[in-house]
Write a protein that holds these residues in place. Sequence first.
Motif: not given
Length: 260
Positions: A85-89, A91-97, A175-176, A210-213
Motif C-alpha cells: 500500500i505504501a508503494m502503490i499509494a 498518500e493513504i499511508m500518510v493519512g493513516f499515520a 532510515a530517515l 515517507n518523511i511525514f510517515i
Amino acid sequence: MLLILLAVHLLSRDSIAAPLRHPHDARATTDSCDDINNCRTLFSVVWGCLATIFACTWVSVHPNVPPPDQSSLQLFWRRLKMMLIAMIAPEIMVGFAARQYFGSRELANEFNFSPTHGMFVCMGGFVSSDEHPIATKGQLEDPNFGLELQKAIQIVKEKDITDKSKGDALSKGLALLQGLWFILQTLARTLQRLAITQLEVATLAFAIMNIFIWLFWWNKPLDVQQPFVVGPTTQPDTETVILPVQLPLRARLTGAVFGD
C-alpha cells in the motif's frame, strides 16, 4: 505524490537532454562507466533507488498490534500488505499515520497520557482480559469503568511500552537519513542541470512522502505482537481488584480513535 512527480519533472526536463548537447559531461547515467570518478553506473542508480524505496516502505511502516494467535506467516503477510500500500499509494499511508498521530495527541491531552501511551492505545496495545481492544474514547469515558481503565493504562510504564518495540531511534534515524540524503542528492543534480532518471524521480516522491510517515510514527513502537492486558487483576494473598471484571465486548469503528 502526483504533484511532487510533476514538479520534479518540470524542473528536470531540460537537464535530461543536457548530456546529448554537451558530450564532455560524462556524469550522465549510462550502462557502462569508463571513469568511475566522472560518471554513474546503472547499478549505482538502481541500487540507490531500491535502498531508499526499501527504507521508505519496509522500515517506515509500523503495523498495529495484531489479533491474537496469528502465525509468523500471517504477521509477515500483514506487514507486506502495508508495504505494498505504501508503494502503490503512499498518500493513504500518510493519512493513516496522521490520523493515529492526532488521535494519540488527543488522548494524551484529554486523559493525561504520555504521547507513547496515547499512540499505544490507538494501535490496540491495551486489551481487556477477554482480549477485546481498548481503542475508543467511549470506553475510556465510560461512567462505570472508564476511570479504572485510565488509571490502569497510566500504571504501565512508558519504558515497558518502548521495550516492546523492535526498532529504536537509531534504526529510525538511519532510515530517515537515507531518505534525506537521496532527496538532497536528487535536488542537487536538478539544480546543476544533470540527468535524472525516471526511477529517481519516482523514488524522490516516495522519500518525501515517507518523511511525514516517519515523523507521525516516531513514537509508535515497531512490530509489537503482544498487547498489555489490563483486565481484572488480583495480587496474591489480597482481594484487591485493580480493574473491573466486565468490559464492553465491542469496540465499534464508528467513534474509535483508531481501528486496524
